[in-house]
Design a protein around this motif. Structure first.
Motif, short mmCIF file in Angstrom:
data_model
loop_
_atom_site.label_atom_id
_atom_site.label_comp_id
_atom_site.label_asym_id
_atom_site.label_seq_id
_atom_site.Cartn_x
_atom_site.Cartn_y
_atom_site.Cartn_z
N THR A 33 0.85 -1.19 0.00
CA THR A 33 0.00 0.00 0.00
C THR A 33 0.88 1.23 0.00
OG1 THR A 33 -0.06 -0.04 2.41
CG2 THR A 33 -1.99 -0.90 1.26
N CYS A 34 0.30 2.32 -0.44
CA CYS A 34 1.05 3.55 -0.60
C CYS A 34 0.19 4.70 -0.09
CB CYS A 34 1.32 3.70 -2.10
SG CYS A 34 2.82 4.54 -2.41
N GLN A 35 0.63 5.37 0.96
CA GLN A 35 -0.09 6.56 1.41
C GLN A 35 0.04 7.64 0.36
OE1 GLN A 35 1.04 8.06 5.22
NE2 GLN A 35 0.95 6.07 6.22
N LEU A 36 -1.02 8.43 0.21
CA LEU A 36 -0.97 9.51 -0.78
C LEU A 36 0.16 10.49 -0.48
CD1 LEU A 36 -4.73 10.27 -1.45
CD2 LEU A 36 -3.20 8.66 -2.58
N SER A 37 0.45 10.69 0.81
CA SER A 37 1.51 11.66 1.15
C SER A 37 2.87 11.18 0.65
CB SER A 37 1.55 11.91 2.66
OG SER A 37 1.81 10.72 3.36
N TRP A 38 3.08 9.85 0.64
CA TRP A 38 4.35 9.35 0.13
C TRP A 38 4.46 9.61 -1.37
CZ3 TRP A 38 3.66 3.79 2.51
CH2 TRP A 38 3.64 3.90 3.91
N ILE A 39 3.34 9.40 -2.07
CA ILE A 39 3.36 9.62 -3.52
C ILE A 39 3.64 11.08 -3.82
CG2 ILE A 39 1.97 9.49 -5.63
CD1 ILE A 39 0.50 7.17 -4.43
N MET A 40 3.00 11.97 -3.06
CA MET A 40 3.15 13.40 -3.34
C MET A 40 4.56 13.89 -3.04
SD MET A 40 -0.45 14.99 -2.18
CE MET A 40 -0.23 16.55 -2.97
N ARG A 41 5.27 13.18 -2.17
CA ARG A 41 6.62 13.62 -1.82
C ARG A 41 7.67 13.00 -2.72
NH1 ARG A 41 8.10 14.94 4.01
NH2 ARG A 41 9.52 15.99 2.59
N THR A 42 7.25 12.23 -3.74
CA THR A 42 8.20 11.47 -4.55
C THR A 42 8.23 12.04 -5.98
OG1 THR A 42 7.62 9.54 -3.24
CG2 THR A 42 8.73 9.12 -5.34
N PRO A 43 9.42 12.12 -6.60
CA PRO A 43 9.51 12.59 -8.00
C PRO A 43 8.70 11.71 -8.94
CG PRO A 43 11.70 12.48 -6.98
CD PRO A 43 10.74 11.86 -6.01
N ARG A 44 8.29 12.29 -10.07
CA ARG A 44 7.36 11.64 -11.00
C ARG A 44 7.88 10.33 -11.60
NH1 ARG A 44 2.99 14.42 -13.27
NH2 ARG A 44 3.14 13.09 -15.10
N ASP A 45 9.21 10.20 -11.75
CA ASP A 45 9.71 9.03 -12.50
C ASP A 45 9.98 7.79 -11.64
OD1 ASP A 45 11.62 10.38 -11.17
OD2 ASP A 45 13.18 10.20 -12.74
N ILE A 46 9.71 7.88 -10.35
CA ILE A 46 9.93 6.72 -9.48
C ILE A 46 8.73 5.77 -9.60
CG2 ILE A 46 10.34 5.98 -7.09
CD1 ILE A 46 12.57 7.74 -7.89
N ALA A 47 9.01 4.44 -9.59
CA ALA A 47 7.92 3.47 -9.67
C ALA A 47 7.22 3.33 -8.32
CB ALA A 47 8.45 2.11 -10.11
N ILE A 48 5.92 3.11 -8.35
CA ILE A 48 5.13 2.94 -7.12
C ILE A 48 5.69 1.83 -6.24
CG2 ILE A 48 2.88 2.01 -6.36
CD1 ILE A 48 2.73 4.93 -6.89
N GLY A 49 6.19 0.78 -6.90
CA GLY A 49 6.77 -0.33 -6.16
C GLY A 49 7.90 0.07 -5.23
N ASP A 50 8.57 1.19 -5.54
CA ASP A 50 9.68 1.65 -4.69
C ASP A 50 9.21 2.60 -3.59
OD1 ASP A 50 11.47 0.21 -6.19
OD2 ASP A 50 11.75 1.84 -7.65
#
Lengths: 434, 434
Positions: free
Chosen positions: B168-185
């Protein structure tokens, strides 16, 4: 954990969630906890301590130096650090604070300046707040760049230049919006603001009622000072809802990890109070000594009248205390609740009177005795219903916790009334004489 | 609401949160609800109905045609729609389902196929799931473009090609991550999966223990079928924690909005059971008729022994039932809990015996009677402690709800034992004769 198997145990435990490691500590006995802590070493992390039952944690923290406690506290969010530090003795607390970095220390001291069990102790000071005109793209860029911001959050708070909240924005709304839109156009203006001195029970009710995930905490000037998230509130909802059952029976904080001395002191006080109120019922029976001497069957039957009445009173009491705790009973519907309980009491009283009266009349081959027990049952169950709803309502009006004192009064009333109605009617009807 | 003031009232109410409008309905009397519904018109929205107490809601839904109910249900999330439809009578339920769009209908029917109070009924079918290799940028773009996706969510679920959750991925983690990183990471691999047939009480405990905001629900094959969010769980935590107090007293579901007929039926059954067990205590007193006749003071004192013992038993019972409900008592610490209660019972018994014994000896100028009541108190409080912890533990082992039947057994034990110990010792010590 056997000696020599430490490594295997460490490895298995290392894969557990902090909450599970905390459970492990709660399950082993008081004496085994220090050695478990030694074996686990640094797996006994700040997070594990934060998840632990407070009594178990206190026992472990007592073994640590103030510097170690200070280090643990500084690794936690303010709310968790406060939870650990607020339970310490005055002196220890000061020693721990002295050992902390000035910045962490200031945050903790500020939190401790709010009343116990208030929003100020519960809130985190780490949150994301932006101005209304900032665009979605700017927010995302700032979140990506600023490493100082918190990592786990669910909503962004929008504030005016005075730092007063004007709206909240779920992260999902931001993610679904193009980069050039201003946050002010995405946010929701209606929001539930929590005053910093609000009681945690009230905070929990707000979260529950409005299905909140997080909420802004504001000081007296209306400025955003912190945020409370639902995961910190969930255990309060649990505790507060489960507390009433313990309070009604006078079982203290009712924690199976509480030191025996404290449990004994909480419970015995209640039993002594109970002893006092039992005297009232006892002296009523004493007044009817002659009547019992002439007809000893009364002594055998009177506990039934008192017991069933007591149970009926407890039913009403439980329902009323729950409804009060959930803010379902207010001025406007209190009378309706009283009438409702009276109706139910008359139905219950009628049914029980019929059964108890018939059975007694047949068993003792004495219809008069059957009639007396039936009438006494109706009277006592009626009184139980009225007392069960009126006493907690009255205590609530007087700003007393209805769960704490109600049951002693209700039981005293149903015991006394049961004996008085039954023995009194037996004398009045001429079945026996004083 | 007075006639003519409808408009002003409508305007004021229109600004309220659905939960507040629902409260308003709960506060007015049964008779006034239909006219309030008429005045409010479409402000009585699906959301308001979803927030409403089930008994109040049923009363309103009965006034609607199946087509209207179907329309309301289709505007709600599956979990809220199911909550409304599951309470209807079989026939009505079918009529409502027939009136729904095939797609909505299928979702509801699937939910209804899971057991009541299971995760399957609680979950929403609307969630965001992506594959592990998708990048943060792709996720954000998809969220911005696809209007079919849900608007309110807190975490994104990552699934494998078989649609089994892998993280699972919290939305805050996604928002803090650059666009080209895979969700799996970015995602967290450890997650709490909820089986679709798990009981809601167990679901609530998981959410609480692991401080979850949302959790993936999986079917037997391990495929992601839905998501449960914490706001749906919060009221279950409340209910389940508050339920024990109502069950212990036999107060039924204890809702002040429940129809009187149902409340009466739940409570009277309990009182009749209580009447039955009271016979046991009563017949013990009956056996000592002669003893009471010779010394009528016994009749006045015996309720004190039984009453204080009953209270001590209720204290232990309340603590044990709470600990069981919170999964704090397991095989490994049950015996420790029993020994703990025995120690507390001996301390309490000793204290109460001293007070009651001394007071009785002085009051009746009869040291023998004081000794007898003191000894009976110790015996009864000891028995109360053992029964209060052992009976719920035993019921739990037998897979019975310890809150439901325990209190009747415990009260029967303390009443009977109180009378038996007190009257028996009075005879055995030669104070009186049978």
């Amino acid at each position: 954990v056997e000696a020599g198997e430490d490594e295997a145990a460490r490895e298995r435990i290392g894969r557990l969630h902090p909450a599970d490691i905390a459970d492990l500590f709660e399950l082993v006995s008081d004496e085994d906890r220090p050695s478990l802590a030694r074996v686990l070493g640094d797996m006994l992390s700040p997070d594990v301590l934060a998840e632990m039952n407070e009594h178990v944690r206190e026992g472990l923290i007592d073994l640590l130096a103030p510097e170690q406690v200070a280090e643990i506290a500084s690794e936690l969010d303010t709310d968790d650090a406060v939870a650990i530090i607020e339970d310490l003795e005055e002196e220890e607390q000061q020693a721990v604070l002295d050992a902390m970095e000035p910045e962490d220390r200031a945050a903790i001291e500020e939190a401790l300046s709010y009343p116990e069990e208030s929003a100020g102790r519960l809130m985190q000071r780490e949150f994301v707040a932006v101005a209304e005109h900032v665009t979605v793209g700017d927010v995302i860029d700032r979140l990506r760049e600023d490493r100082e911001l918190p990592t786990d959050f669910w909503e962004i708070f929008v504030v005016d230049p005075m730092h007063r909240p004007v709206g909240t924005c779920q992260l999902s709304w931001i993610m679904r919006t193009p980069r050039d839109i201003a946050i002010g156009d995405v946010m929701k203006r209606e929001q539930t603001l929590i005053p910093v001195d609000m009681d945690q029970e009230e905070v929990a009710l707000r979260f529950q009622k409005y299905a909140l995930i997080s909420a802004a905490v504001v000081d007296r000037a209306g400025r955003l000072v912190g945020v409370i998230t639902v995961d910190d509130v969930v255990h309060i909802i649990q505790e507060e809802a489960g507390e009433d059952i313990l309070r009604l029976s006078g079982a203290g904080d009712g924690d199976i990890n509480e030191p025996i001395r404290e449990t004994y002191s909480a419970r015995v006080r209640w039993l002594i109070a109970n002893l006092g109120t039992a005297l009232v019922a006892s002296s009523i029976v004493g007044m009817f000594g002659g009547a019992i001497e002439h007809m000893v069957a009364l002594a055998a039957l009177m506990p039934i009248v008192a017991g069933v009445g007591g149970n009926a009173g407890t039913q009403t009491l439980a329902v009323t205390v729950r409804a009060l705790a959930m803010n379902q009973l207010t001025d406007s519907n209190s009378w309706r609740a009283v009438f409702r309980e009276i109706k139910i009491a008359l139905l219950n009283g009628g049914t029980i009177a019929l059964i108890a009266g018939t059975a007694t009349a047949l068993w003792f081959a004495n219809p008069g005795l059957g009639g007396v027990i039936a009438a006494a049952m109706i009277v006592n169950i009626f009184v139980a219903g009225v007392a069960g709803v009126a006493i907690p309502l009255l205590l609530d009006r007087l700003d007393q916790d209805p769960a704490v004192a109600s049951s002693i009064f209700v039981t005293m009333t149903t015991d006394s009334m049961g004996f008085l109605a039954f023995l009194g009617l037996a004398v009045a009807s001429g079945l026996t004489t004083l």
